[in-house]
Design an enzyme around this catalytic site. Sequence first.
Site, PDB file in Angstrom:
ATOM      1  N   LYS A 175      56.994  32.666  33.413  1.00 25.43           N
ATOM      2  CA  LYS A 175      57.191  33.805  33.190  1.00 25.43           C
ATOM      3  C   LYS A 175      57.294  33.481  35.987  1.00 25.43           C
ATOM      4  O   LYS A 175      56.750  32.600  35.998  1.00 25.43           O
ATOM      5  CB  LYS A 175      55.361  34.017  33.742  1.00 25.43           C
ATOM      6  CG  LYS A 175      54.487  34.598  32.023  1.00 25.43           C
ATOM      7  CD  LYS A 175      53.293  35.240  32.363  1.00 25.43           C
ATOM      8  CE  LYS A 175      52.127  33.845  32.913  1.00 25.43           C
ATOM      9  NZ  LYS A 175      50.967  34.377  32.281  1.00 25.43           N
ATOM     10  N   THR A 206      46.421  42.706  40.482  1.00 25.37           N
ATOM     11  CA  THR A 206      47.589  41.950  39.447  1.00 25.37           C
ATOM     12  C   THR A 206      46.157  41.268  38.541  1.00 25.37           C
ATOM     13  O   THR A 206      46.292  40.738  38.077  1.00 25.37           O
ATOM     14  CB  THR A 206      48.309  41.242  40.247  1.00 25.37           C
ATOM     15  OG1 THR A 206      48.131  40.632  40.784  1.00 25.37           O
ATOM     16  CG2 THR A 206      49.789  41.953  40.899  1.00 25.37           C
ATOM     17  N   GLY A 208      44.574  39.866  36.426  1.00 29.32           N
ATOM     18  CA  GLY A 208      44.424  39.678  34.921  1.00 29.32           C
ATOM     19  C   GLY A 208      45.627  40.137  34.132  1.00 29.32           C
ATOM     20  O   GLY A 208      45.743  40.266  32.814  1.00 29.32           O
ATOM     21  N   THR A 209      46.847  39.993  34.893  1.00 28.20           N
ATOM     22  CA  THR A 209      47.972  40.219  34.534  1.00 28.20           C
ATOM     23  C   THR A 209      48.236  39.100  33.050  1.00 28.20           C
ATOM     24  O   THR A 209      49.068  39.714  32.039  1.00 28.20           O
ATOM     25  CB  THR A 209      49.034  40.033  35.446  1.00 28.20           C
ATOM     26  OG1 THR A 209      49.261  38.568  36.551  1.00 28.20           O
ATOM     27  CG2 THR A 209      49.232  41.190  36.138  1.00 28.20           C
ATOM     28  N   GLY A 210      48.735  38.560  33.330  1.00 28.30           N
ATOM     29  CA  GLY A 210      48.455  36.627  32.040  1.00 28.30           C
ATOM     30  C   GLY A 210      47.584  37.165  30.855  1.00 28.30           C
ATOM     31  O   GLY A 210      48.263  36.666  30.073  1.00 28.30           O
ATOM     32  N   CYS A 211      46.868  37.429  31.302  1.00 23.52           N
ATOM     33  CA  CYS A 211      45.501  37.732  29.431  1.00 23.52           C
ATOM     34  C   CYS A 211      46.469  38.840  29.431  1.00 23.52           C
ATOM     35  O   CYS A 211      46.645  39.083  28.245  1.00 23.52           O
ATOM     36  CB  CYS A 211      44.237  38.356  30.337  1.00 23.52           C
ATOM     37  SG  CYS A 211      43.106  36.602  31.537  1.00 23.52           S
TER      38      CYS A 211
END
Length: 265
Positions: A175, A206, A208-211
């Site tokens: 990412k 932002t 929690g964007t990865g989760c």
Amino acid sequence: MEKKVTLTIAGSDSCGGAGIQADIKTMTVNGVYAMSAVTALTAQNTTGVTDIMEATPEFLGKELDAVFTDIFPDAVKIGMVSSAGLIEVIADRLNKYEARNIVVDPVMVATSGARLISEDAISTLCGRLLPLATVITPNIPEAEILTGLKICSAEDMVTAAKSIYDAYGCSVLCKGGHNTNDANDLLFGPNGTKWFMGRRIDNPNTHGTGCTLSSAIAANLAKGNDLAGSIDKAKKYISGALAAMLDLGAGSGPMDHAFAVKGEY
């Protein structure tokens, strides 16, 4: 009514923007039934993590047995797992039950900068869990930890993703978004490379964007989409959640996971 089912194996986020809570919201809005196995409780909010209390490996194993022996998931997302013992249990159960469509988000550092995984757990993650994954979704700092490489360009992303793929045999979604490019993500897998172009949304919230991205990918894999299609749909979902410009908390706040819910009830 038949519905596709997903399982998230991750930590709880008491402010609801990341972890289990974000995963369940994301999976629900993406049209699947969400289940969970909690690896840890965290005391955190938008400004940081103040404490972590892990589940025991024995209890996590019982959670996973309870899920797999009753409602078998069509896809599994794995997020924060902070110790080697927990990773061993997860790998054992995934093998035992022949889980499919496994998405591993190698959560190592929170958006706030807090370290969320012990050093000894990284080698166990690489040795036991990554070889089972359909795809892993590291951000730039996580890909640097996994490879020992410094990533400063798109070319560096390709080199790092290839290194992970060659080492563990899983597809890699590396990412962007950490000042390396304009939120463009790179998929490296058996079919070579594919870029997913994105636009940087001017939103400081932002958390929690990865989760959220990994959960949306798992939900779309569960519905029968191929990996590239699942990533494309997940990126569009997360862009909508960020563009809704929810503003909560004193730090890096959460996205609006329910931006597309019409609110009849």
